[in-house]
Design a protein around this motif. Structure first.
Motif, PDB file in Angstrom:
ATOM      1  N   ARG A  79       0.843  -1.209   0.000  1.00 21.61           N
ATOM      2  CA  ARG A  79       0.000   0.000   0.000  1.00 21.61           C
ATOM      3  C   ARG A  79       0.874   1.254   0.000  1.00 21.61           C
ATOM      4  O   ARG A  79       0.568   2.237  -0.683  1.00 21.61           O
ATOM      5  CB  ARG A  79      -0.917   0.002   1.216  1.00 21.61           C
ATOM      6  N   GLY A  82       2.217   2.010  -3.416  1.00 22.89           N
ATOM      7  CA  GLY A  82       1.212   2.636  -4.265  1.00 22.89           C
ATOM      8  C   GLY A  82       1.057   4.124  -3.983  1.00 22.89           C
ATOM      9  O   GLY A  82       0.965   4.935  -4.904  1.00 22.89           O
ATOM     10  N   LEU A  83       1.049   4.489  -2.702  1.00 21.32           N
ATOM     11  CA  LEU A  83       0.920   5.900  -2.329  1.00 21.32           C
ATOM     12  C   LEU A  83       2.134   6.704  -2.777  1.00 21.32           C
ATOM     13  O   LEU A  83       2.006   7.857  -3.216  1.00 21.32           O
ATOM     14  CB  LEU A  83       0.736   6.015  -0.818  1.00 21.32           C
ATOM     15  N   ALA A  86       1.798   7.496  -6.383  1.00 17.03           N
ATOM     16  CA  ALA A  86       0.828   8.566  -6.627  1.00 17.03           C
ATOM     17  C   ALA A  86       1.437   9.940  -6.400  1.00 17.03           C
ATOM     18  O   ALA A  86       1.129  10.893  -7.122  1.00 17.03           O
ATOM     19  CB  ALA A  86      -0.394   8.372  -5.727  1.00 17.03           C
ATOM     20  N   LEU A 107      -7.440   9.293  -1.188  1.00 25.74           N
ATOM     21  CA  LEU A 107      -6.353   8.596  -1.871  1.00 25.74           C
ATOM     22  C   LEU A 107      -6.132   7.259  -1.189  1.00 25.74           C
ATOM     23  O   LEU A 107      -5.830   7.202  -0.001  1.00 25.74           O
ATOM     24  CB  LEU A 107      -5.069   9.433  -1.833  1.00 25.74           C
ATOM     25  N   TYR A 108      -6.285   6.180  -1.960  1.00 23.69           N
ATOM     26  CA  TYR A 108      -6.119   4.833  -1.441  1.00 23.69           C
ATOM     27  C   TYR A 108      -4.856   4.194  -2.016  1.00 23.69           C
ATOM     28  O   TYR A 108      -4.587   4.316  -3.215  1.00 23.69           O
ATOM     29  CB  TYR A 108      -7.313   3.948  -1.809  1.00 23.69           C
ATOM     30  N   GLY A 109      -4.107   3.518  -1.163  1.00 22.60           N
ATOM     31  CA  GLY A 109      -3.036   2.642  -1.609  1.00 22.60           C
ATOM     32  C   GLY A 109      -3.556   1.222  -1.546  1.00 22.60           C
ATOM     33  O   GLY A 109      -4.103   0.798  -0.525  1.00 22.60           O
ATOM     34  N   TRP A 115      -2.576   2.546  -6.798  1.00 24.08           N
ATOM     35  CA  TRP A 115      -3.257   3.587  -6.044  1.00 24.08           C
ATOM     36  C   TRP A 115      -4.503   4.013  -6.803  1.00 24.08           C
ATOM     37  O   TRP A 115      -4.638   3.764  -7.999  1.00 24.08           O
ATOM     38  CB  TRP A 115      -2.350   4.802  -5.837  1.00 24.08           C
ATOM     39  N   SER A 155      -1.485  10.161   4.593  1.00 28.28           N
ATOM     40  CA  SER A 155      -1.331   8.808   4.062  1.00 28.28           C
ATOM     41  C   SER A 155      -0.536   7.934   5.025  1.00 28.28           C
ATOM     42  O   SER A 155      -0.864   6.749   5.211  1.00 28.28           O
ATOM     43  CB  SER A 155      -0.635   8.857   2.693  1.00 28.28           C
TER      44      SER A 155
END
Length: 303
Positions: A79, A82-83, A86, A107-109, A115, A155
């Motif tokens: 996760r 992914g962040l 982004a 904003l999701y990881g 993301w 995040s």
């Protein structure tokens, strides 16, 4: 009394002189959750256009929740990656998707290292802790770098919340082990701001020193500066193990860059901080985090 869509609604009859009025209370509609399939269809697909672009797509299959410390730590790391994407390599795409004219966005990881910018979950309470809500609203009201830094801080907080949500049933030792795995990684904010500390030098071959001090050279004169492919007889130190075997010990440290083990000598130990000052055969002296190196299986205590 009155009825509204078949429901009994209270009313009040008022008389003033020859005038009679009936006041009917306005009912409050009950909040009904949409089924999961409808919530999925309502989400905006990144590749599509418009609110119904993903209407025909089936809901994504449910992923099994991580159960072990290693699984939760891997979930955290994926996760986090992914962040970081982004906010760094995909920052232009992320910036464009965080449109202030849209609804509250998060904003999701994802556990697969990707993301997405999406609407928050509608479940109350949600299945997982939710990221900061409405990150898009502040986008145009701040300097770009300050806004990205704010998203990074939120995040990091979300990543910790998700990890310890999964680890709620761990005991004290397992939670401590999980935190050490997490704390060994730079935060998203540290990566974005450039404050991330370098990886332990034990993962990199130390530079040669032309004229090391006499004391260092004497102490390390018995060490071979050349690396070896396999560790010498001894044992691989485990994380959280006693530091007693490291006292004035001959050790070997593994560098993944070239797949070689390099000899060193432990000069001193800090039991409280669990660090070791080591002397390489080149004459370089370095202080290492024992648990961080041992967690990777990169510290061999020679027999």
């Amino acid at each position: 009394s009155a009825h509204w869509r078949g429901a009994h609604v209270p009313s009040l009859v008022c008389r003033a002189g020859n005038v009679t009025r009936t006041l009917v209370a306005r009912p409050v509609p009950r909040l009904v959750r949409r089924p999961r399939i409808e919530r999925h269809r309502a989400r905006v697909s990144r590749a599509g256009s418009g609110r119904g672009a993903a209407f025909e797509n089936p809901p994504p299959p449910a992923m099994e929740a991580p159960r072990t410390v290693e699984d939760v730590a891997d979930n955290f790391q994926n996760r986090r990656e992914g962040l970081i994407k982004a906010l760094t390599t995909d920052v232009e795409d992320f910036y464009a998707q965080s449109d202030p004219d849209k609804e509250n966005l998060c904003l999701y990881g994802n556990p697969d290292g990707t993301w997405e910018v999406q609407l928050p979950a509608e479940e109350v309470p949600p299945e997982l802790p939710e990221p900061a809500l409405g990150i898009n609203f502040a986008r145009d009201g701040m300097q770009r770098k300050d806004w990205l830094a704010l998203v990074a801080v939120h995040s990091d907080a979300w990543l910790m919340a998700v990890a310890f949500y999964y680890g709620a049933k761990f005991d004290g030792k397992e939670r401590e082990k999980l935190f050490k795995r997490i704390n060994a990684l730079p935060t998203v904010y540290e990566i974005l701001s450039g404050k991330a500390t370098a990886k332990p030098k034990a993962n990199k071959k130390p530079p040669a020193v032309a004229q090391p001090p006499a004391k260092k050279q004497a102490m390390g004169s018995s060490l071979n500066p050349a690396g070896i492919k396999k560790p010498s007889p001894g044992f691989i130190l485990k994380a959280d193990a006693s530091l007693a075997p490291l006292n004035n010990a001959q050790i070997e440290l593994y560098w993944p860059d070239d797949g070689m083990w390099y000899k060193a000598e432990v000069v001193s130990l800090n039991q409280r901080a669990r660090t070791a000052k080591v002397l390489y055969a080149t004459g370089d002296v370095e202080t290492l985090s024992v648990d961080e190196i041992a967690a990777e299986g990169h510290l061999n205590v020679c027999a």
